[in-house]
Design a protein around this motif. Structure first.
Motif, PDB file in Angstrom:
ATOM      1  N   ARG A 177     -11.892 -26.875  33.595  1.00 37.59           N
ATOM      2  CA  ARG A 177     -10.651 -25.672  32.897  1.00 37.59           C
ATOM      3  C   ARG A 177      -9.880 -25.840  34.733  1.00 37.59           C
ATOM      4  O   ARG A 177      -9.302 -25.955  34.243  1.00 37.59           O
ATOM      5  CB  ARG A 177     -11.785 -24.330  32.952  1.00 37.59           C
ATOM      6  CG  ARG A 177     -12.190 -24.774  30.972  1.00 37.59           C
ATOM      7  CD  ARG A 177     -12.629 -23.533  31.606  1.00 37.59           C
ATOM      8  NE  ARG A 177     -13.586 -23.317  29.380  1.00 37.59           N
ATOM      9  CZ  ARG A 177     -14.767 -23.427  29.186  1.00 37.59           C
ATOM     10  NH1 ARG A 177     -14.467 -21.796  30.156  1.00 37.59           N
ATOM     11  NH2 ARG A 177     -14.944 -23.406  28.137  1.00 37.59           N
ATOM     12  N   LYS A 178     -10.099 -25.483  35.051  1.00 41.60           N
ATOM     13  CA  LYS A 178      -9.634 -25.095  36.886  1.00 41.60           C
ATOM     14  C   LYS A 178      -9.479 -26.563  37.313  1.00 41.60           C
ATOM     15  O   LYS A 178      -7.811 -25.995  37.633  1.00 41.60           O
ATOM     16  CB  LYS A 178     -10.927 -24.014  38.112  1.00 41.60           C
ATOM     17  CG  LYS A 178     -10.875 -22.873  37.437  1.00 41.60           C
ATOM     18  CD  LYS A 178     -10.985 -22.136  38.591  1.00 41.60           C
ATOM     19  CE  LYS A 178     -10.977 -20.661  38.855  1.00 41.60           C
ATOM     20  NZ  LYS A 178     -11.505 -19.640  39.464  1.00 41.60           N
ATOM     21  N   SER A 231      -6.057 -27.125  34.641  1.00 37.94           N
ATOM     22  CA  SER A 231      -4.995 -26.149  35.071  1.00 37.94           C
ATOM     23  C   SER A 231      -4.412 -26.794  36.210  1.00 37.94           C
ATOM     24  O   SER A 231      -3.203 -27.123  36.185  1.00 37.94           O
ATOM     25  CB  SER A 231      -4.874 -24.733  34.754  1.00 37.94           C
ATOM     26  OG  SER A 231      -6.081 -24.554  35.465  1.00 37.94           O
ATOM     27  N   LEU A 269      -2.447 -29.685  35.839  1.00 43.02           N
ATOM     28  CA  LEU A 269      -1.376 -29.275  35.379  1.00 43.02           C
ATOM     29  C   LEU A 269      -0.323 -29.233  35.680  1.00 43.02           C
ATOM     30  O   LEU A 269       1.794 -29.026  35.725  1.00 43.02           O
ATOM     31  CB  LEU A 269      -1.706 -28.855  34.216  1.00 43.02           C
ATOM     32  CG  LEU A 269      -0.597 -28.853  32.504  1.00 43.02           C
ATOM     33  CD1 LEU A 269      -0.137 -30.275  31.887  1.00 43.02           C
ATOM     34  CD2 LEU A 269      -0.048 -28.045  31.870  1.00 43.02           C
ATOM     35  N   VAL A 270      -0.159 -28.248  37.060  1.00 39.59           N
ATOM     36  CA  VAL A 270       1.059 -27.105  37.737  1.00 39.59           C
ATOM     37  C   VAL A 270       0.984 -28.944  38.743  1.00 39.59           C
ATOM     38  O   VAL A 270       2.195 -28.291  38.572  1.00 39.59           O
ATOM     39  CB  VAL A 270      -0.357 -26.282  38.840  1.00 39.59           C
ATOM     40  CG1 VAL A 270       0.766 -25.705  39.494  1.00 39.59           C
ATOM     41  CG2 VAL A 270      -0.179 -25.272  37.550  1.00 39.59           C
ATOM     42  N   MET A 287       3.340 -30.655  36.726  1.00 34.77           N
ATOM     43  CA  MET A 287       4.571 -30.171  36.782  1.00 34.77           C
ATOM     44  C   MET A 287       5.403 -29.991  37.325  1.00 34.77           C
ATOM     45  O   MET A 287       6.819 -30.569  38.134  1.00 34.77           O
ATOM     46  CB  MET A 287       4.484 -28.536  36.058  1.00 34.77           C
ATOM     47  CG  MET A 287       4.406 -29.230  34.286  1.00 34.77           C
ATOM     48  SD  MET A 287       3.613 -27.557  33.755  1.00 34.77           S
ATOM     49  CE  MET A 287       4.582 -26.943  33.453  1.00 34.77           C
ATOM     50  N   LEU A 288       5.051 -29.805  38.483  1.00 33.82           N
ATOM     51  CA  LEU A 288       5.918 -29.342  40.266  1.00 33.82           C
ATOM     52  C   LEU A 288       6.483 -31.273  40.717  1.00 33.82           C
ATOM     53  O   LEU A 288       6.790 -30.980  40.912  1.00 33.82           O
ATOM     54  CB  LEU A 288       4.639 -29.129  41.405  1.00 33.82           C
ATOM     55  CG  LEU A 288       4.118 -27.505  41.397  1.00 33.82           C
ATOM     56  CD1 LEU A 288       3.441 -27.110  42.465  1.00 33.82           C
ATOM     57  CD2 LEU A 288       6.008 -26.868  41.971  1.00 33.82           C
ATOM     58  N   VAL A 309       7.514 -33.519  38.333  1.00 36.73           N
ATOM     59  CA  VAL A 309       7.878 -33.502  37.050  1.00 36.73           C
ATOM     60  C   VAL A 309       9.024 -32.519  38.051  1.00 36.73           C
ATOM     61  O   VAL A 309      10.525 -33.247  38.609  1.00 36.73           O
ATOM     62  CB  VAL A 309       7.726 -33.413  36.280  1.00 36.73           C
ATOM     63  CG1 VAL A 309       8.694 -33.260  35.431  1.00 36.73           C
ATOM     64  CG2 VAL A 309       6.835 -33.831  35.807  1.00 36.73           C
ATOM     65  N   LEU A 310       8.881 -31.532  38.358  1.00 30.79           N
ATOM     66  CA  LEU A 310      10.997 -30.564  39.023  1.00 30.79           C
ATOM     67  C   LEU A 310      11.225 -31.328  40.176  1.00 30.79           C
ATOM     68  O   LEU A 310      12.149 -31.170  40.626  1.00 30.79           O
ATOM     69  CB  LEU A 310      10.369 -29.399  39.080  1.00 30.79           C
ATOM     70  CG  LEU A 310      10.109 -29.179  37.881  1.00 30.79           C
ATOM     71  CD1 LEU A 310       9.701 -26.594  37.571  1.00 30.79           C
ATOM     72  CD2 LEU A 310      10.946 -28.425  36.766  1.00 30.79           C
ATOM     73  N   ALA A 357      16.993 -36.247  42.025  1.00 29.93           N
ATOM     74  CA  ALA A 357      18.071 -35.677  41.133  1.00 29.93           C
ATOM     75  C   ALA A 357      18.299 -36.762  40.502  1.00 29.93           C
ATOM     76  O   ALA A 357      18.924 -37.907  40.609  1.00 29.93           O
ATOM     77  CB  ALA A 357      19.171 -35.404  42.065  1.00 29.93           C
ATOM     78  N   TRP A 358      19.411 -36.701  38.996  1.00 29.07           N
ATOM     79  CA  TRP A 358      19.289 -37.610  37.833  1.00 29.07           C
ATOM     80  C   TRP A 358      20.751 -37.646  38.787  1.00 29.07           C
ATOM     81  O   TRP A 358      21.574 -36.015  39.061  1.00 29.07           O
ATOM     82  CB  TRP A 358      19.658 -37.006  36.597  1.00 29.07           C
ATOM     83  CG  TRP A 358      17.750 -37.576  36.165  1.00 29.07           C
ATOM     84  CD1 TRP A 358      18.297 -38.832  35.337  1.00 29.07           C
ATOM     85  CD2 TRP A 358      16.314 -37.790  35.957  1.00 29.07           C
ATOM     86  NE1 TRP A 358      17.448 -38.880  34.870  1.00 29.07           N
ATOM     87  CE2 TRP A 358      15.643 -38.565  35.415  1.00 29.07           C
ATOM     88  CE3 TRP A 358      16.167 -37.074  37.560  1.00 29.07           C
ATOM     89  CZ2 TRP A 358      14.672 -38.602  35.438  1.00 29.07           C
ATOM     90  CZ3 TRP A 358      14.577 -36.857  36.971  1.00 29.07           C
ATOM     91  CH2 TRP A 358      13.904 -37.824  36.081  1.00 29.07           C
ATOM     92  N   PRO A 359      21.493 -38.258  37.949  1.00 28.92           N
ATOM     93  CA  PRO A 359      23.247 -38.433  38.104  1.00 28.92           C
ATOM     94  C   PRO A 359      23.466 -36.992  37.487  1.00 28.92           C
ATOM     95  O   PRO A 359      22.971 -36.481  36.671  1.00 28.92           O
ATOM     96  CB  PRO A 359      24.023 -39.555  36.945  1.00 28.92           C
ATOM     97  CG  PRO A 359      22.567 -40.275  36.697  1.00 28.92           C
ATOM     98  CD  PRO A 359      21.598 -39.513  36.951  1.00 28.92           C
ATOM     99  N   SER A 395      22.759 -25.630  26.509  1.00 29.21           N
ATOM    100  CA  SER A 395      21.450 -26.247  26.726  1.00 29.21           C
ATOM    101  C   SER A 395      20.445 -25.958  25.960  1.00 29.21           C
ATOM    102  O   SER A 395      19.081 -26.898  25.750  1.00 29.21           O
ATOM    103  CB  SER A 395      20.844 -25.052  27.591  1.00 29.21           C
ATOM    104  OG  SER A 395      20.263 -23.746  27.761  1.00 29.21           O
TER     105      SER A 395
END
Lengths: 405, 188
Positions: B8-9, B12, B15-16, B19-20, B22-23, B27-29, B125
């Protein structure tokens, strides 16, 4: 055209001369020629002035257009990058505990909330919500100051955005949208309060995506609840509010929502929590919340329906029947006109479903909202509770006024 | 049990990290949030069957200005408004702020009734469901009652109340403007 005008003026000017002829005082041909030449000069001068005037008028019209364009552009561009907003609600509760006979007769400015947001650029923005509950906060006071939202949101594409910080979890109807003018009833419903538990926020990362006609998905990896046996493993008591929150075990939350038809929202959320006591209770373990709801608004008719259920692992929760906790409600409403609406709500919830003793609450509410305008609402409702033996059973009425800006 | 917790750890943490990642993607246009669903030109061509008349201008002043203010709840953020008029049909392209940002909408009006409503540019948004035909179709055939309100209830979109209000109010403003210019045309 100049010649016609010249001739006309000359004839006009010569009219007195014609009279003079009768008087025998006619100018000579040379004098008449001089007069005509002088008039022609004056006409030329006038025509020149008219041309200048026309040019100036055209220039003025052009300048007015340019100025208007500039003013309009400034007004359009003048949309501030920082935004403030907020909401608040004053409640009066007149309730009697049927079990003990004690009365709750209170007036309370339950929530005073300020939003502040800032747009760094077209893709990145900040949003926050600061709340003062029960008017006064501090040692020995009833209230508290809470930071309920403070996050950065970044658009990754036209249909995908991510956020980082402290944010409201995507669960239930009221958790993310709870301004008083957006729902019926003075107090928020008991199911979302005691089961979900609204208002519920956590720190971490989230993603939101859109696809198709009206589909939205959310995913979040955040801090988790920390409840205990002393709190009967109730989720509401486990909210750490991101205040030096123990982060031994995180939570994953997902939601799928459809709003493809006007007036209809269908959604389902799921949260998986690694350990609902953050590892401090060896007899407790993982927990899962499943929630689904529908919101329907068709003409004057409205209906809200929600079901939520927690399942908790471990012998600890099982020993007191808290391994299953659930609640649901139905709320039909009738918006008689723009200003006035009626509602009824039936809700039941239980935080120790598997316990041998009866532990289920039922509450029926009837009431009305009067919207002074779309931002200001006055509320009245009557509530009748059916509580487990020995528990508080509050019946009576509530009044409220709320606003949003 | 131990193995289960470890997995489980891992899940998770994974996933973190995802997500990091992805963030942290490049940069997109810039300006990507300004979603253009339809250009002004496209809306005009659609409204006038590809035979778009010359643009006209009306200044917001006098009773027209105060009528628009009453409907909007504030002054329209322009000194004058451009419109297109041919054969009794007028087209208006107007802006109104939903939550934080202006939404650009197109309205085609004939015989004091809305014949077409389209979201042209959306900058907020959330709340972009107002672009869906199932929402905009509700306005077809609607007219004004008492100079400031539409003659029908418009079903909202859950979570997009402010965007819905913006369309509803701006539709009423477009009808006010159209009625005003048609009266001027008749008085000519």
């Amino acid at each position: 055209m100049n010649r016609s005008l010249s001739l006309f003026l000359s004839v006009s000017l010569l009219s007195p001369t014609a009279n003079a002829v009768a008087a025998g005082d006619m100018p000579s041909r040379e004098e008449m020629w001089q007069i005509i030449q002088q008039q022609q000069k004056q006409i030329d001068a006038l025509m020149s002035q008219q041309k200048t005037s026309d040019a100036r008028i055209e220039e003025t019209v052009s300048l007015v257009e340019v100025t208007a364009d500039a003013v309009d552009q400034k007004q359009t561009a003048g949309v501030s990058k920082s935004h403030i907003g907020g909401y608040g609600e004053l409640h009066y509760n007149n309730l009697e505990d049927k079990t003990s006979g004690t009365k709750k007769n209170e007036i309370d400015f339950h929530r005073f909330v300020l939003f502040f947001g800032h747009e760094f650029n077209e893709k990145t923005r900040f949003f926050s919500e600061l709340e003062l509950e029960h008017s006064i906060a501090g040692d020995g006071k009833n209230g508290e100051i809470e930071l309920e939202q403070a996050y950065i949101e970044h658009d990754l594409s036209a249909s995908l955005s991510g956020k980082a910080g402290l944010f409201l979890l995507p669960v239930g109807i009221l958790n993310e949208t709870h301004e008083p003018n957006t729902f019926y009833g003075v107090e928020r419903n008991q199911v979302e309060k005691n089961i979900i538990p609204t208002t519920w926020w956590a720190g971490g990362l989230g993603l939101t995506g859109h696809f198709g006609n009206g589909w939205t998905w959310d995913a979040a990896a955040t801090s988790g609840l920390k409840t205990s046996e002393e709190d009967s493993y109730k989720p509401r008591n486990g909210r750490q509010k991101v205040s030096k929150a123990v982060a031994n075990n995180g939570a994953l939350t997902g939601r799928l929502k459809w709003t493809g038809l006007p007036g209809l929202e269908l959604a389902a959320s799921l949260q998986y929590l690694e350990d609902i006591t953050q590892g401090e209770d060896p007899l407790a373990g993982a927990a899962t919340l499943a929630e689904t709801h529908a919101v329907l608004e068709r003409g004057a008719f409205g209906l809200r329906a929600l079901y939520a259920q927690w399942n908790l692992d471990g012998e600890g929760p099982a020993s007191i029947g808290a391994d299953k906790q659930y609640g649901w409600y139905l709320e039909p409403s009738w918006r008689i006109n723009q200003a006035f609406g009626l509602f009824a709500r039936y809700e039941q919830w239980d935080n120790t479903v598997v316990a041998q003793a009866d532990s289920q609450y039922i509450q029926t509410s009837l009431g009305a909202n009067y919207w002074l305008n779309e931002h200001v609402v006055f509320k009245l409702d009557l509530q009748d509770q059916d509580a487990p033996e020995g528990a508080k059973e509050l019946d009576g009425f509530n009044l409220g006024v709320g606003y949003q800006f | 049990m131990y193995k289960s917790i470890k997995s489980r750890k891992f899940l998770s943490t994974g996933l973190v990290v995802f997500m990091l990642a992805v963030l942290a993607m490049p940069a997109w246009p810039s300006g990507i949030k300004k979603i253009v669903y339809m250009t002004n030109h496209e809306f005009l061509n659609q409204s006038f069957d590809d035979d778009v008349p010359e643009v006209k201008t009306i200044w917001l002043k006098g009773t027209l200005k105060s009528d628009v203010r009453k409907t909007l709840g504030h002054d329209y953020p322009a000194l004058r408004i451009r419109y297109w008029l041919k054969g009794g049909r007028s087209v208006w392209i107007l802006d109104e702020i939903g939550r934080d940002k202006p939404i650009t909408m197109g309205f085609a009006i004939e015989s004091s009734q809305l014949v077409s409503v389209r979201v042209l540019v959306f900058r907020e948004s959330r709340g972009d469901e107002i672009r869906l035909p199932s929402f905009t179709r509700q306005f077809d055939g609607s007219a004004l009652v008492n100079k400031h309100q539409l003659d029908r209830h418009i079903d909202g979109i859950s979570g997009a109340t402010l965007s819905v209000n913006a369309v509803r109010i701006l539709a009423a403003v477009a009808l006010q403007l159209a009625n005003h210019v048609m009266k001027l045309e008749i008085d000519k």
